[in-house]
Design a protein around this motif. Sequence first.
Motif, PDB file in Angstrom:
ATOM      1  N   PRO A 112     -12.837   9.824 -16.033  1.00 50.28           N
ATOM      2  CA  PRO A 112     -13.610  10.985 -16.503  1.00 50.28           C
ATOM      3  C   PRO A 112     -13.567  11.205 -18.015  1.00 50.28           C
ATOM      4  CG  PRO A 112     -11.641  11.669 -15.303  1.00 50.28           C
ATOM      5  CD  PRO A 112     -11.774  10.204 -15.094  1.00 50.28           C
ATOM      6  N   SER A 113     -12.538  10.738 -18.691  1.00 51.54           N
ATOM      7  CA  SER A 113     -12.463  10.954 -20.146  1.00 51.54           C
ATOM      8  C   SER A 113     -13.012   9.780 -20.959  1.00 51.54           C
ATOM      9  CB  SER A 113     -11.013  11.231 -20.558  1.00 51.54           C
ATOM     10  OG  SER A 113     -10.198  10.108 -20.258  1.00 51.54           O
ATOM     11  N   ALA A 114     -13.444   8.718 -20.276  1.00 52.29           N
ATOM     12  CA  ALA A 114     -13.921   7.523 -20.986  1.00 52.29           C
ATOM     13  C   ALA A 114     -15.338   7.728 -21.520  1.00 52.29           C
ATOM     14  CB  ALA A 114     -13.904   6.317 -20.047  1.00 52.29           C
ATOM     15  N   THR A 115     -15.662   7.016 -22.587  1.00 53.06           N
ATOM     16  CA  THR A 115     -17.039   6.941 -23.080  1.00 53.06           C
ATOM     17  C   THR A 115     -17.726   5.795 -22.344  1.00 53.06           C
ATOM     18  OG1 THR A 115     -16.435   7.756 -25.274  1.00 53.06           O
ATOM     19  CG2 THR A 115     -18.504   6.523 -25.096  1.00 53.06           C
ATOM     20  N   LEU A 116     -18.796   6.116 -21.650  1.00 59.52           N
ATOM     21  CA  LEU A 116     -19.508   5.104 -20.873  1.00 59.52           C
ATOM     22  C   LEU A 116     -20.683   4.568 -21.682  1.00 59.52           C
ATOM     23  CD1 LEU A 116     -19.582   6.719 -17.309  1.00 59.52           C
ATOM     24  CD2 LEU A 116     -17.864   5.229 -18.336  1.00 59.52           C
ATOM     25  N   ILE A 117     -20.659   3.261 -21.894  1.00 57.94           N
ATOM     26  CA  ILE A 117     -21.726   2.581 -22.632  1.00 57.94           C
ATOM     27  C   ILE A 117     -22.534   1.748 -21.644  1.00 57.94           C
ATOM     28  CG2 ILE A 117     -22.255   0.862 -24.414  1.00 57.94           C
ATOM     29  CD1 ILE A 117     -19.606   1.638 -25.748  1.00 57.94           C
ATOM     30  N   PHE A 118     -23.858   1.873 -21.714  1.00 60.58           N
ATOM     31  CA  PHE A 118     -24.742   1.038 -20.909  1.00 60.58           C
ATOM     32  C   PHE A 118     -25.428   0.042 -21.838  1.00 60.58           C
ATOM     33  CE2 PHE A 118     -29.148   0.615 -18.977  1.00 60.58           C
ATOM     34  CZ  PHE A 118     -28.773  -0.360 -18.065  1.00 60.58           C
ATOM     35  N   SER A 119     -25.241  -1.251 -21.543  1.00 56.09           N
ATOM     36  CA  SER A 119     -25.861  -2.320 -22.338  1.00 56.09           C
ATOM     37  C   SER A 119     -26.846  -3.077 -21.450  1.00 56.09           C
ATOM     38  CB  SER A 119     -24.791  -3.289 -22.863  1.00 56.09           C
ATOM     39  OG  SER A 119     -23.849  -2.598 -23.666  1.00 56.09           O
TER      40      SER A 119
ATOM     41  N   ASP B 130     -23.208   7.700 -21.856  1.00 54.24           N
ATOM     42  CA  ASP B 130     -22.892   8.400 -23.099  1.00 54.24           C
ATOM     43  C   ASP B 130     -23.562   7.736 -24.299  1.00 54.24           C
ATOM     44  OD1 ASP B 130     -21.133  10.305 -21.864  1.00 54.24           O
ATOM     45  OD2 ASP B 130     -19.667   8.680 -21.674  1.00 54.24           O
ATOM     46  N   LYS B 131     -23.536   6.412 -24.297  1.00 50.04           N
ATOM     47  CA  LYS B 131     -24.155   5.653 -25.385  1.00 50.04           C
ATOM     48  C   LYS B 131     -24.853   4.425 -24.796  1.00 50.04           C
ATOM     49  CE  LYS B 131     -20.885   6.997 -29.016  1.00 50.04           C
ATOM     50  NZ  LYS B 131     -19.964   6.506 -30.067  1.00 50.04           N
ATOM     51  N   VAL B 132     -25.793   3.884 -25.549  1.00 49.78           N
ATOM     52  CA  VAL B 132     -26.537   2.693 -25.126  1.00 49.78           C
ATOM     53  C   VAL B 132     -26.467   1.668 -26.250  1.00 49.78           C
ATOM     54  CG1 VAL B 132     -28.795   1.774 -24.454  1.00 49.78           C
ATOM     55  CG2 VAL B 132     -28.080   4.054 -23.668  1.00 49.78           C
ATOM     56  N   VAL B 133     -26.226   0.413 -25.880  1.00 48.83           N
ATOM     57  CA  VAL B 133     -26.200  -0.683 -26.852  1.00 48.83           C
ATOM     58  C   VAL B 133     -27.196  -1.745 -26.400  1.00 48.83           C
ATOM     59  CG1 VAL B 133     -24.829  -2.525 -27.888  1.00 48.83           C
ATOM     60  CG2 VAL B 133     -23.805  -0.273 -27.509  1.00 48.83           C
ATOM     61  N   THR B 134     -28.110  -2.109 -27.295  1.00 45.91           N
ATOM     62  CA  THR B 134     -29.085  -3.150 -26.998  1.00 45.91           C
ATOM     63  C   THR B 134     -28.793  -4.387 -27.827  1.00 45.91           C
ATOM     64  OG1 THR B 134     -30.673  -2.495 -28.720  1.00 45.91           O
ATOM     65  CG2 THR B 134     -30.816  -1.339 -26.590  1.00 45.91           C
ATOM     66  N   VAL B 135     -29.485  -5.484 -27.519  1.00 44.77           N
ATOM     67  CA  VAL B 135     -29.269  -6.715 -28.271  1.00 44.77           C
ATOM     68  C   VAL B 135     -30.479  -7.077 -29.128  1.00 44.77           C
ATOM     69  CG1 VAL B 135     -27.569  -7.635 -26.670  1.00 44.77           C
ATOM     70  CG2 VAL B 135     -29.999  -8.130 -26.301  1.00 44.77           C
ATOM     71  N   SER B 136     -31.458  -6.178 -29.207  1.00 46.58           N
ATOM     72  CA  SER B 136     -32.596  -6.400 -30.109  1.00 46.58           C
ATOM     73  C   SER B 136     -33.065  -5.057 -30.656  1.00 46.58           C
ATOM     74  CB  SER B 136     -33.745  -7.108 -29.385  1.00 46.58           C
ATOM     75  OG  SER B 136     -34.372  -6.235 -28.467  1.00 46.58           O
ATOM     76  N   ASP B 137     -33.620  -5.095 -31.861  1.00 46.58           N
ATOM     77  CA  ASP B 137     -34.142  -3.873 -32.467  1.00 46.58           C
ATOM     78  C   ASP B 137     -35.285  -3.293 -31.644  1.00 46.58           C
ATOM     79  OD1 ASP B 137     -32.356  -4.082 -34.585  1.00 46.58           O
ATOM     80  OD2 ASP B 137     -33.760  -5.211 -35.837  1.00 46.58           O
ATOM     81  N   GLY B 138     -36.114  -4.162 -31.069  1.00 48.16           N
ATOM     82  CA  GLY B 138     -37.234  -3.697 -30.260  1.00 48.16           C
ATOM     83  C   GLY B 138     -36.783  -2.897 -29.050  1.00 48.16           C
ATOM     84  N   ASP B 139     -35.748  -3.396 -28.363  1.00 44.16           N
ATOM     85  CA  ASP B 139     -35.207  -2.667 -27.215  1.00 44.16           C
ATOM     86  C   ASP B 139     -34.633  -1.321 -27.651  1.00 44.16           C
ATOM     87  OD1 ASP B 139     -35.903  -4.859 -25.724  1.00 44.16           O
ATOM     88  OD2 ASP B 139     -33.870  -5.418 -25.145  1.00 44.16           O
TER      89      ASP B 139
ATOM     90  N   VAL C  85     -15.914   2.239 -21.638  1.00 38.05           N
ATOM     91  CA  VAL C  85     -16.287   1.333 -20.559  1.00 38.05           C
ATOM     92  C   VAL C  85     -17.697   0.842 -20.846  1.00 38.05           C
ATOM     93  CG1 VAL C  85     -16.699   1.081 -18.084  1.00 38.05           C
ATOM     94  CG2 VAL C  85     -14.848   2.554 -18.898  1.00 38.05           C
ATOM     95  N   ASP C  86     -17.847  -0.459 -21.027  1.00 35.93           N
ATOM     96  CA  ASP C  86     -19.146  -1.057 -21.341  1.00 35.93           C
ATOM     97  C   ASP C  86     -19.719  -1.711 -20.085  1.00 35.93           C
ATOM     98  OD1 ASP C  86     -21.362  -2.130 -22.550  1.00 35.93           O
ATOM     99  OD2 ASP C  86     -20.280  -3.648 -23.687  1.00 35.93           O
ATOM    100  N   LEU C  87     -20.782  -1.140 -19.582  1.00 35.08           N
ATOM    101  CA  LEU C  87     -21.452  -1.647 -18.382  1.00 35.08           C
ATOM    102  C   LEU C  87     -22.649  -2.474 -18.821  1.00 35.08           C
ATOM    103  CD1 LEU C  87     -21.251   1.696 -16.385  1.00 35.08           C
ATOM    104  CD2 LEU C  87     -19.850  -0.338 -16.025  1.00 35.08           C
ATOM    105  N   GLN C  88     -22.544  -3.792 -18.638  1.00 31.78           N
ATOM    106  CA  GLN C  88     -23.561  -4.690 -19.177  1.00 31.78           C
ATOM    107  C   GLN C  88     -24.507  -5.199 -18.098  1.00 31.78           C
ATOM    108  OE1 GLN C  88     -21.633  -7.797 -21.406  1.00 31.78           O
ATOM    109  NE2 GLN C  88     -20.922  -6.391 -22.983  1.00 31.78           N
ATOM    110  N   TYR C  89     -25.752  -5.351 -18.485  1.00 34.19           N
ATOM    111  CA  TYR C  89     -26.869  -5.796 -17.660  1.00 34.19           C
ATOM    112  C   TYR C  89     -27.367  -4.662 -16.752  1.00 34.19           C
ATOM    113  CZ  TYR C  89     -26.062 -10.496 -19.370  1.00 34.19           C
ATOM    114  OH  TYR C  89     -25.903 -11.581 -20.191  1.00 34.19           O
ATOM    115  N   HIS C  90     -28.613  -4.813 -16.342  1.00 35.04           N
ATOM    116  CA  HIS C  90     -29.312  -3.757 -15.598  1.00 35.04           C
ATOM    117  C   HIS C  90     -28.531  -3.306 -14.361  1.00 35.04           C
ATOM    118  CE1 HIS C  90     -32.743  -1.557 -13.925  1.00 35.04           C
ATOM    119  NE2 HIS C  90     -32.495  -2.172 -12.789  1.00 35.04           N
ATOM    120  N   GLN C  91     -28.058  -4.288 -13.573  1.00 38.51           N
ATOM    121  CA  GLN C  91     -27.403  -3.953 -12.304  1.00 38.51           C
ATOM    122  C   GLN C  91     -26.169  -3.082 -12.497  1.00 38.51           C
ATOM    123  OE1 GLN C  91     -28.341  -6.893 -13.398  1.00 38.51           O
ATOM    124  NE2 GLN C  91     -29.330  -8.131 -11.809  1.00 38.51           N
ATOM    125  N   ALA C  92     -25.496  -3.228 -13.638  1.00 43.46           N
ATOM    126  CA  ALA C  92     -24.265  -2.466 -13.877  1.00 43.46           C
ATOM    127  C   ALA C  92     -24.542  -0.982 -14.066  1.00 43.46           C
ATOM    128  CB  ALA C  92     -23.534  -3.011 -15.104  1.00 43.46           C
ATOM    129  N   GLY C  93     -25.790  -0.622 -14.347  1.00 43.65           N
ATOM    130  CA  GLY C  93     -26.120   0.788 -14.502  1.00 43.65           C
ATOM    131  C   GLY C  93     -25.838   1.602 -13.256  1.00 43.65           C
TER     132      GLY C  93
END
Length: 205
Positions: A20-27, A72-81, A1-9
């Motif tokens: 409960p068994s999903a990998t949750l990604i915050f982008s 569980d994991k975090v994905v950013t759109v820039s190396d700096g982030d 499950v990919d939760l994108q943008y700040h508000q989705a956190g």
Amino acid sequence: VDLQYHQAGALIGASRKRWPSATLIFSPMESQFRALKIAFMNSKWVSCRSWGSMLGLTLNAVMEACYVMKADKVVTVSDGDRDLLAFLKLAGRVACLPTCISPKLASVSGTLEVAAESATIVFFAYFRSRTNQEALYWFIQEVHPVICSALPHYRLRVVGQGIDEALLTSCTIGQVEVVRAVATVADALDGATVGIAPALSGAGV
């Protein structure tokens, strides 16, 4: 499950219960934590902000740090982030999927031939966006003077809604024209040599 943008956190907890068994990604897309760092590094940017907006940015950065730690994991759109948020997670749990032009690609993309008597750059954006505001401050401070020295007849045209007094003050310098809102895109771009959309953080090109 990919939760994108700040508000989705804010949905991480509910998503964990629902799947409960999903990998949750915050982008986060536009890292609030990095925006706070940029704000404090740029004293002029800070001086143009109210205490309320700086407090809001700080609270958003703290919330983002909590979201990063919960996911569980975090994905950013820039190396700096990615580099800034990586210290909040175990190694390998923060990755970057860049949406910008890499320095390597930019270095081999060739040179734009510009007629010195008609060089106009347009920055056309929605300026109530924090990322567009910081990009405009950066461009005027770091890039504009360099172009002015190379092309004496060049002009920067700043076009878009949301240009407040602080932004207007920063733009009140030589060879900058502030147009604000326009009726059509053609009105913004007419006669321009190139359009730009700089991004110091967050998504976009």
